[in-house]
Motif scaffolding. Structure first.
Motif, short mmCIF file in Angstrom:
data_model
loop_
_atom_site.label_atom_id
_atom_site.label_comp_id
_atom_site.label_asym_id
_atom_site.label_seq_id
_atom_site.Cartn_x
_atom_site.Cartn_y
_atom_site.Cartn_z
N LEU A 2 0.84 -1.18 0.00
CA LEU A 2 0.00 0.00 0.00
C LEU A 2 0.89 1.25 0.00
CD1 LEU A 2 -2.79 1.33 0.34
CD2 LEU A 2 -2.45 1.14 2.80
N LEU A 4 0.92 5.40 0.04
CA LEU A 4 0.12 6.56 0.38
C LEU A 4 0.78 7.82 -0.14
CD1 LEU A 4 -0.69 5.71 4.10
CD2 LEU A 4 -2.15 5.37 2.13
N GLU A 8 -2.29 11.90 2.04
CA GLU A 8 -2.94 10.85 2.82
C GLU A 8 -2.20 10.59 4.13
OE1 GLU A 8 -5.00 7.93 -0.42
OE2 GLU A 8 -2.82 7.97 -0.34
N LEU A 12 -3.54 10.80 8.31
CA LEU A 12 -3.65 9.61 9.14
C LEU A 12 -3.63 10.00 10.61
CD1 LEU A 12 -1.22 7.05 7.44
CD2 LEU A 12 -3.72 6.92 7.57
N GLU A 99 -8.28 -1.12 10.68
CA GLU A 99 -8.11 -0.68 9.29
C GLU A 99 -9.40 -0.04 8.75
OE1 GLU A 99 -5.27 -0.44 7.61
OE2 GLU A 99 -4.34 -1.16 9.45
N LYS A 100 -10.54 -0.58 9.12
CA LYS A 100 -11.82 0.00 8.68
C LYS A 100 -12.00 1.39 9.28
CE LYS A 100 -14.09 -4.46 8.24
NZ LYS A 100 -15.04 -5.39 8.84
N ILE A 102 -9.61 3.48 10.29
CA ILE A 102 -8.66 4.40 9.65
C ILE A 102 -9.13 4.75 8.24
CG2 ILE A 102 -6.32 4.58 8.70
CD1 ILE A 102 -5.36 3.11 11.21
N SER A 103 -9.63 3.77 7.50
CA SER A 103 -10.13 4.02 6.15
C SER A 103 -11.28 5.02 6.18
CB SER A 103 -10.57 2.70 5.51
OG SER A 103 -11.13 2.94 4.26
N PHE A 104 -12.20 4.84 7.11
CA PHE A 104 -13.33 5.75 7.25
C PHE A 104 -12.85 7.15 7.62
CE2 PHE A 104 -16.57 7.77 9.94
CZ PHE A 104 -17.60 7.87 9.02
N TYR A 105 -11.90 7.21 8.55
CA TYR A 105 -11.34 8.49 8.99
C TYR A 105 -10.71 9.22 7.80
CZ TYR A 105 -8.28 11.74 11.49
OH TYR A 105 -7.63 12.85 11.94
N LYS A 106 -9.91 8.51 7.00
CA LYS A 106 -9.26 9.10 5.84
C LYS A 106 -10.29 9.61 4.84
CE LYS A 106 -6.07 6.66 3.95
NZ LYS A 106 -5.27 5.53 3.48
N LYS A 107 -11.34 8.82 4.61
CA LYS A 107 -12.39 9.22 3.67
C LYS A 107 -13.05 10.51 4.16
CE LYS A 107 -16.69 7.77 1.59
NZ LYS A 107 -17.91 7.07 1.82
#
Length: 121
Positions: A2, A4, A8, A12, A99-100, A102-107
């Motif tokens: 991955l 970034l 991005e 984080l 991970e979910k 963090i992904s939501f937070y980044k979005k």
């Protein structure tokens, strides 16, 4: 692997070690002062801040949150989301969901940045 972008990475959440250093410095405290206030040795504070210890005991999370005036969620995860139902809080804090989260937070951060850019136009 991955990869970034710089943007991005900036969005984080901080690591536990980074959060603890940031909070301590924002409160103009030394490691020894923090240790004295929460009843641990300075070497333990150093181990937390260096990243040697990756997870804190719940009682330590609570003491640090009280000391710095932040939520336990912020100390533990770097994300302070306010008052959520207990079952949602529990789900967010499960390691397998990290991970979910963090992904939501980044979005959310990217959407926030896009809204700000649109307001500039």
């Amino acid at each position: 692997m991955l990869l970034l972008t710089k943007k991005e990475v900036i969005n984080l959440p901080l690591t536990l070690a980074q959060r603890l250093v940031k909070l301590r410095k924002e409160h103009n405290m030394t490691q020894q002062e923090v240790a004295d206030k929460i009843g641990v040795g300075q070497s333990l504070i150093w181990r937390w801040e260096s990243g040697e210890i990756k997870r804190l005991r719940q009682d330590k999370v609570q003491k640090l949150a009280n000391l710095y005036g932040v939520s336990e969620a912020y100390i533990a995860t770097g994300i302070d989301i306010g008052n959520l139902p207990e079952e949602v809080e529990e789900w967010i804090h499960r390691p397998e969901n990290r991970e979910k989260v963090i992904s939501f937070y980044k979005k959310c951060k990217l959407e926030e940045a896009a809204r700000k850019l649109n307001n500039i136009k």
